[in-house]
Write a protein that holds these residues in place. Sequence first.
Motif, PDB file in Angstrom:
ATOM      1  N   HIS A   1       0.832  -1.203   0.000  1.00  0.00           N
ATOM      2  CA  HIS A   1       0.000   0.000   0.000  1.00  0.00           C
ATOM      3  C   HIS A   1       0.870   1.258   0.000  1.00  0.00           C
ATOM      4  O   HIS A   1       0.627   2.202  -0.764  1.00  0.00           O
ATOM      5  CB  HIS A   1      -0.939  -0.019   1.205  1.00  0.00           C
ATOM      6  CG  HIS A   1      -1.802   1.192   1.307  1.00  0.00           C
ATOM      7  ND1 HIS A   1      -2.897   1.386   0.505  1.00  0.00           N
ATOM      8  CD2 HIS A   1      -1.723   2.282   2.104  1.00  0.00           C
ATOM      9  CE1 HIS A   1      -3.456   2.540   0.801  1.00  0.00           C
ATOM     10  NE2 HIS A   1      -2.759   3.106   1.769  1.00  0.00           N
ATOM     11  N   ILE A   2       1.876   1.269   0.848  1.00  0.00           N
ATOM     12  CA  ILE A   2       2.755   2.435   0.923  1.00  0.00           C
ATOM     13  C   ILE A   2       3.495   2.632  -0.391  1.00  0.00           C
ATOM     14  O   ILE A   2       3.559   3.742  -0.930  1.00  0.00           O
ATOM     15  CB  ILE A   2       3.737   2.299   2.101  1.00  0.00           C
ATOM     16  CG1 ILE A   2       2.979   2.455   3.425  1.00  0.00           C
ATOM     17  CG2 ILE A   2       4.860   3.330   2.005  1.00  0.00           C
ATOM     18  CD1 ILE A   2       3.778   2.080   4.645  1.00  0.00           C
ATOM     19  N   LEU A   3       4.047   1.552  -0.941  1.00  0.00           N
ATOM     20  CA  LEU A   3       4.777   1.663  -2.202  1.00  0.00           C
ATOM     21  C   LEU A   3       3.878   2.113  -3.338  1.00  0.00           C
ATOM     22  O   LEU A   3       4.297   2.858  -4.222  1.00  0.00           O
ATOM     23  CB  LEU A   3       5.445   0.337  -2.554  1.00  0.00           C
ATOM     24  CG  LEU A   3       6.663  -0.016  -1.705  1.00  0.00           C
ATOM     25  CD1 LEU A   3       7.094  -1.448  -1.961  1.00  0.00           C
ATOM     26  CD2 LEU A   3       7.804   0.949  -1.975  1.00  0.00           C
ATOM     27  N   THR A   4       2.622   1.674  -3.318  1.00  0.00           N
ATOM     28  CA  THR A   4       1.670   2.070  -4.349  1.00  0.00           C
ATOM     29  C   THR A   4       1.413   3.566  -4.302  1.00  0.00           C
ATOM     30  O   THR A   4       1.215   4.205  -5.331  1.00  0.00           O
ATOM     31  CB  THR A   4       0.338   1.309  -4.164  1.00  0.00           C
ATOM     32  OG1 THR A   4       0.604  -0.087  -4.272  1.00  0.00           O
ATOM     33  CG2 THR A   4      -0.685   1.705  -5.197  1.00  0.00           C
ATOM     34  N   HIS A   5       1.447   4.129  -3.111  1.00  0.00           N
ATOM     35  CA  HIS A   5       1.112   5.542  -2.955  1.00  0.00           C
ATOM     36  C   HIS A   5       2.329   6.460  -2.889  1.00  0.00           C
ATOM     37  O   HIS A   5       2.184   7.652  -2.631  1.00  0.00           O
ATOM     38  CB  HIS A   5       0.224   5.725  -1.719  1.00  0.00           C
ATOM     39  CG  HIS A   5      -1.128   5.132  -1.914  1.00  0.00           C
ATOM     40  ND1 HIS A   5      -1.403   3.820  -1.617  1.00  0.00           N
ATOM     41  CD2 HIS A   5      -2.250   5.642  -2.433  1.00  0.00           C
ATOM     42  CE1 HIS A   5      -2.653   3.559  -1.927  1.00  0.00           C
ATOM     43  NE2 HIS A   5      -3.189   4.651  -2.428  1.00  0.00           N
ATOM     44  N   LEU A   6       3.523   5.932  -3.139  1.00  0.00           N
ATOM     45  CA  LEU A   6       4.701   6.797  -3.164  1.00  0.00           C
ATOM     46  C   LEU A   6       4.617   7.785  -4.316  1.00  0.00           C
ATOM     47  O   LEU A   6       5.026   8.928  -4.199  1.00  0.00           O
ATOM     48  CB  LEU A   6       5.983   5.968  -3.303  1.00  0.00           C
ATOM     49  CG  LEU A   6       6.485   5.306  -2.044  1.00  0.00           C
ATOM     50  CD1 LEU A   6       7.730   4.487  -2.364  1.00  0.00           C
ATOM     51  CD2 LEU A   6       6.772   6.308  -0.947  1.00  0.00           C
ATOM     52  N   GLU A   7       4.126   7.310  -5.438  1.00  0.00           N
ATOM     53  CA  GLU A   7       3.971   8.169  -6.604  1.00  0.00           C
ATOM     54  C   GLU A   7       2.526   8.630  -6.645  1.00  0.00           C
ATOM     55  O   GLU A   7       1.679   7.993  -7.256  1.00  0.00           O
ATOM     56  CB  GLU A   7       4.322   7.403  -7.891  1.00  0.00           C
ATOM     57  CG  GLU A   7       5.751   6.912  -7.953  1.00  0.00           C
ATOM     58  CD  GLU A   7       6.761   8.037  -8.051  1.00  0.00           C
ATOM     59  OE1 GLU A   7       6.457   9.060  -8.683  1.00  0.00           O
ATOM     60  OE2 GLU A   7       7.850   7.873  -7.496  1.00  0.00           O
ATOM     61  N   SER A   8       2.225   9.692  -5.950  1.00  0.00           N
ATOM     62  CA  SER A   8       0.858  10.204  -5.946  1.00  0.00           C
ATOM     63  C   SER A   8       0.886  11.712  -6.133  1.00  0.00           C
ATOM     64  O   SER A   8       1.918  12.344  -5.936  1.00  0.00           O
ATOM     65  CB  SER A   8       0.152   9.833  -4.648  1.00  0.00           C
ATOM     66  OG  SER A   8       0.813  10.382  -3.548  1.00  0.00           O
ATOM     67  N   SER A   9      -0.246  12.255  -6.541  1.00  0.00           N
ATOM     68  CA  SER A   9      -0.311  13.688  -6.781  1.00  0.00           C
ATOM     69  C   SER A   9      -1.743  14.162  -6.622  1.00  0.00           C
ATOM     70  O   SER A   9      -2.683  13.429  -6.927  1.00  0.00           O
ATOM     71  CB  SER A   9       0.175  14.009  -8.194  1.00  0.00           C
ATOM     72  OG  SER A   9       0.031  15.378  -8.455  1.00  0.00           O
ATOM     73  N   GLN A  10      -1.892  15.389  -6.188  1.00  0.00           N
ATOM     74  CA  GLN A  10      -3.207  16.018  -6.131  1.00  0.00           C
ATOM     75  C   GLN A  10      -3.404  16.962  -7.312  1.00  0.00           C
ATOM     76  O   GLN A  10      -4.468  17.528  -7.478  1.00  0.00           O
ATOM     77  CB  GLN A  10      -3.383  16.770  -4.816  1.00  0.00           C
ATOM     78  CG  GLN A  10      -3.553  15.846  -3.631  1.00  0.00           C
ATOM     79  CD  GLN A  10      -3.799  16.611  -2.356  1.00  0.00           C
ATOM     80  OE1 GLN A  10      -2.970  17.396  -1.937  1.00  0.00           O
ATOM     81  NE2 GLN A  10      -4.938  16.374  -1.755  1.00  0.00           N
ATOM     82  N   SER A  11      -2.388  17.083  -8.137  1.00  0.00           N
ATOM     83  CA  SER A  11      -2.468  17.968  -9.298  1.00  0.00           C
ATOM     84  C   SER A  11      -3.168  17.241 -10.446  1.00  0.00           C
ATOM     85  O   SER A  11      -2.685  16.220 -10.933  1.00  0.00           O
ATOM     86  CB  SER A  11      -1.058  18.380  -9.734  1.00  0.00           C
ATOM     87  OG  SER A  11      -1.092  18.918 -11.037  1.00  0.00           O
ATOM     88  N   MET A  12      -4.292  17.772 -10.885  1.00  0.00           N
ATOM     89  CA  MET A  12      -5.020  17.166 -11.998  1.00  0.00           C
ATOM     90  C   MET A  12      -4.175  17.173 -13.256  1.00  0.00           C
ATOM     91  O   MET A  12      -4.203  16.220 -14.038  1.00  0.00           O
ATOM     92  CB  MET A  12      -6.347  17.899 -12.220  1.00  0.00           C
ATOM     93  CG  MET A  12      -7.219  17.268 -13.242  1.00  0.00           C
ATOM     94  SD  MET A  12      -7.647  15.579 -12.763  1.00  0.00           S
ATOM     95  CE  MET A  12      -8.673  15.135 -14.139  1.00  0.00           C
ATOM     96  N   LYS A  13      -3.387  18.217 -13.445  1.00  0.00           N
ATOM     97  CA  LYS A  13      -2.521  18.295 -14.618  1.00  0.00           C
ATOM     98  C   LYS A  13      -1.510  17.150 -14.609  1.00  0.00           C
ATOM     99  O   LYS A  13      -1.273  16.507 -15.628  1.00  0.00           O
ATOM    100  CB  LYS A  13      -1.805  19.648 -14.646  1.00  0.00           C
ATOM    101  CG  LYS A  13      -0.989  19.864 -15.880  1.00  0.00           C
ATOM    102  CD  LYS A  13      -0.424  21.265 -15.922  1.00  0.00           C
ATOM    103  CE  LYS A  13       0.363  21.451 -17.214  1.00  0.00           C
ATOM    104  NZ  LYS A  13       0.818  22.814 -17.378  1.00  0.00           N
ATOM    105  N   THR A  14      -0.933  16.849 -13.446  1.00  0.00           N
ATOM    106  CA  THR A  14       0.027  15.756 -13.328  1.00  0.00           C
ATOM    107  C   THR A  14      -0.655  14.415 -13.566  1.00  0.00           C
ATOM    108  O   THR A  14      -0.101  13.538 -14.226  1.00  0.00           O
ATOM    109  CB  THR A  14       0.700  15.774 -11.937  1.00  0.00           C
ATOM    110  OG1 THR A  14       1.343  17.035 -11.763  1.00  0.00           O
ATOM    111  CG2 THR A  14       1.700  14.642 -11.780  1.00  0.00           C
TER     112      THR A  14
END
Length: 166
Positions: free
Chosen positions: A123-136
Amino acid sequence: MALTRLLLLYVFATEVLDAETRPIDFVCDRESRRGINTVVAMEAALADCYALSTLPFPVQLPCIKVHKASWDNKSHQEKQGDIMASLGALAEGVRSVRLVRILPGCASSLLERLEHSINNYLHILTHLESSQSMKTVLWTYSRLITGKLEWLMSDLIDRCPPLGQK
């Protein structure tokens, strides 16, 4: 029976503690990483659970060897994918053994704890690459369907019938 209750209490406590660990804490704070590592506690529980000294069937173990030079040449995403694939395979093996109904309570509980711990890391590894930027998010989506997906389709193109045949 008391050991089983103690194990269940521990599982509950680790779930609550793990819920507070954010991926950025995992990256930036070594103590956070140590805090979710439950191997020592599970080894202690294993000493009290003689029924689990030998599993009813083998668990396929992922390769844990690292060739340092090759590892250093991999991107962060490749390293993350490698670890996630290994953890996923291990979790599946543990889940298969855990679902065997002939295991006594302490064995089943310990395997459940191990599976839970592995899934926490996934779970942690899955969420390492996360963003709240819609553009990203849109850029990432675009790169997936124009990059990786197209490369996969190129690999599979030989399965297509010749033009005009269906």
